[in-house]
Design an enzyme around this catalytic site. Structure first.
Site, PDB file in Angstrom:
ATOM      1  N   HIS B 119       0.863  -1.179   0.000  1.00 20.08           N
ATOM      2  CA  HIS B 119       0.000   0.000   0.000  1.00 20.08           C
ATOM      3  C   HIS B 119       0.904   1.235   0.000  1.00 20.08           C
ATOM      4  CE1 HIS B 119      -0.281   0.443   4.677  1.00 20.08           C
ATOM      5  NE2 HIS B 119       0.813  -0.174   4.328  1.00 20.08           N
ATOM      6  N   GLN B 199      -1.844  -4.943   8.465  1.00 20.72           N
ATOM      7  CA  GLN B 199      -2.944  -5.905   8.434  1.00 20.72           C
ATOM      8  C   GLN B 199      -2.590  -7.198   9.182  1.00 20.72           C
ATOM      9  OE1 GLN B 199      -5.891  -5.148   7.244  1.00 20.72           O
ATOM     10  NE2 GLN B 199      -5.310  -3.240   6.243  1.00 20.72           N
ATOM     11  N   LYS B 222      -6.027  -0.950  14.016  1.00 12.86           N
ATOM     12  CA  LYS B 222      -6.330  -2.197  13.324  1.00 12.86           C
ATOM     13  C   LYS B 222      -6.134  -3.402  14.238  1.00 12.86           C
ATOM     14  CE  LYS B 222      -5.886  -0.313   8.792  1.00 12.86           C
ATOM     15  NZ  LYS B 222      -5.040   0.153   7.724  1.00 12.86           N
ATOM     16  N   CYS B 360      -5.631   2.619  -1.527  1.00 10.38           N
ATOM     17  CA  CYS B 360      -4.272   3.129  -1.350  1.00 10.38           C
ATOM     18  C   CYS B 360      -3.235   2.136  -1.853  1.00 10.38           C
ATOM     19  CB  CYS B 360      -4.000   3.496   0.107  1.00 10.38           C
ATOM     20  SG  CYS B 360      -5.078   4.801   0.689  1.00 10.38           S
TER      21      CYS B 360
END
Lengths: 149, 403
Positions: B119, B199, B222, B360
């Site tokens: 990203h 992530q 996250k 993104c």
């Protein structure tokens, strides 16, 4: 297609949208009906030829790409627009926005209250819900056209 | 067995939005009450600035703040507590790295290696500084099934990059990269290794001793934590070589207009008043999360993922970009011939929250020759009912779009 033809065709399409689609949208009972109408609107407009999709016509602030071409007929003081978008719902909503302002003179355009108009059409949530769909940017852009020379 | 309903009950958000199906988890996760309570408790009862007050309140806030650092260091199995640097998020961590390694470690003519999956946060900071310093960027391509091409990776490592930076999990496709193997290969080639855990951190407890990377970044939000807080982990020897990106506050030792000497780690990389409540909230998230068995959570998420794949494959006109295997719970898809924002728009009308666009990661979409995708991202608190509602909404979207 030349610019003149494109403007003329778009003008006719926008007038037809204003007469036929606006009442339908206003009366639509549920969002599905509204969306089905919106999806059809984009198809009624002549597409912007690929070679005319210039960077400077891109409306910033869209997740999808949208182009707005503005033409001011100075002799008659009338504003005309051509639009296109990758996304059909955005294109439909933009078609509605443009059919409301198509052919206005500069002072009418400057006074035009888009959010009120969208409210009357029961479309206001689409204006405010997301910066991302570019409608707010498009509205600002259209307003700015009233003072462009 | 993972009890999803009792897990979900701990999130006030779902109580306030009983009609919504929240599947935008790769963008940000909902917060359990344990986190929101810790943040508001800090502001209501403990608020004081850290590391500088002469008073007891500040000392207590400082103790709480440093306890949070220990919690996080322990969680990611860092060797030293000072190896946990607080940032505003993964993006800030990567910016600090790209800025901080130039000149001290990366010199003109050096190469660094990124991947096609990254990203923007793991591309643009490098680009900004590599251009100024004349450092060359190479990019690992993908295979036909959109996994990283490990053969190409090894060939590019033969060019002797000084640094390799890659994400654990693709934020678009959900594919899990073989980070352990990739770090080992990079180290064998003599490169500094950076793992972007944006992530990955919620998928698996990061283990710095096992992974053995030189740097690891992640964002708190996250991982069930607050927004505006994140961690830059680094091995001491490398953190010491970073030029601070920001100056001011506690990061200095002495300042004159001739020269400034810096404080020790971690403070030299934490200029200004930190996000104290955010740090405490993040530690609360980690403490809370540790009561659950992550194996069971992974099983639950793969149950959701499989049910979604099974259902989505039945819907005519839906093209799935993600692979179901080695997938952390993210599915990128499109409806044939339709713009992803139209699909997401119709899902939104049905109160299904997903993301649409290029997430993104424009270079990835250029590579895939697509103008975007709809991204459905599952979290532990999602249910099979969420999956079904999303599938029904998707069917409706296809029906309206193709009418």
């Amino acid at each position: 297609m030349n610019l003149e033809q494109l403007l003329a065709d778009t003008d006719i399409a926008l007038q037809a949208i204003q007469q036929q689609a606006l009442p339908d949208i206003k009366q639509a009972k549920d969002w599905q009906t509204k969306y089905r109408i919106l999806m059809q609107l984009g198809k009624q407009l002549p597409p912007l030829p690929e070679k005319m999709k210039q960077q400077e016509l891109l409306v910033k602030g869209c997740e999808s790409r949208a182009w707005l071409l503005h033409y001011h007929d100075k002799k008659r003081d009338k504003h005309f627009f051509v639009l296109d978008s990758d996304a059909r719902i955005v294109k439909g909503l933009m078609a509605i926005m443009l059919c409301l302002v198509n052919g206005m003179n500069s002072s009418e355009l400057a006074k035009f209250n888009l959010s009120q108009q969208f409210d009357e059409l029961n479309l206001k949530p689409y204006l405010s819900q997301s910066r991302g769909n570019g409608l707010t940017a498009m509205a600002a852009h259209i307003k700015a056209c009233s003072s462009a020379t | 067995m993972f009890d999803v309903s009792s897990f979900r009950r701990q999130f006030a958000f779902f109580h306030h939005h009983p009609d919504w199906v929240y599947l935008d988890n790769a963008a940000t996760m909902q917060k359990p009450d344990a986190v929101t309570e810790a943040v508001s408790r800090f502001y209501q009862q403990d608020n004081s600035n850290v590391h500088r007050g002469a008073h007891q309140l500040s000392q207590q806030a400082t103790a709480q703040f440093e306890q949070a650092r220990q919690t996080i260091a322990h969680y990611i199995k860092a060797q030293y507590v000072h190896e946990v640097i607080f940032t505003s998020g993964a993006t800030a961590g990567l910016n600090q790295l790209a800025f901080g390694l130039m000149h001290t470690v990366l010199k003109p003519g050096d190469r660094i290696l990124l991947t096609q999956l990254e990203h923007h946060a793991n591309i643009v900071p490098w680009q900004l500084h590599c251009q100024r310093y004349g450092v060359i960027i190479d990019v690992v391509p993908l295979t036909a099934d959109r996994q990283l091409d490990l053969n190409a990776y090894q060939q590019l490592l033969a060019l002797k990059p000084k640094l390799v930076s890659f994400s654990h999990i693709s934020n678009v496709l959900g594919h899990i990269q073989p980070v352990q193997q990739m770090v080992a290969l990079a180290k064998a080639a003599g490169a500094i290794t950076v793992v972007d855990g944006a992530q990955g951190v919620v998928y698996q407890q990061p283990d710095m001793r096992q992974l053995d990377c030189d740097f690891y970044v992640f964002s708190g939000h996250k991982l069930y934590g607050p927004t505006g807080v994140g961690v830059l982990y680094g091995k001491t020897q490398w953190l010491e070589q970073l030029t601070p990106l920001c100056g001011g506050g506690e990061m200095i030792d002495s300042v004159s207009f001739v020269n400034t000497t810096f404080n020790n780690l971690p403070f030299r990389l934490e200029a200004g008043t930190p996000n104290i409540a955010g740090v405490i909230g993040l530690a609360a998230a980690i403490n809370w999360l540790q009561q659950y068995n992550n194996k069971l959570i992974i099983e639950h998420k793969s149950l959701l993922l499989n049910a979604f794949f099974q259902g989505a494959r039945q819907i005519k006109g839906v093209a799935i970009l993600s692979m179901p295997v080695h997938n952390a719970g993210i599915v990128a898809l499109n409806v044939d011939g339709e713009h992803p924002s139209d699909v997401a728009d119709i899902l939104n009308q049905q109160q299904v929250a997903v993301r649409a666009g290029q997430h993104c990661a424009m270079p990835l979409f250029d590579y895939l020759a697509l103008n975007g995708a709809v991204r459905v991202a599952f979290a532990a608190y999602n249910t099979l009912d969420d999956v079904n509602q999303c599938l029904l909404a998707l069917e409706q979207a296809v029906e309206i779009l193709t009418a």
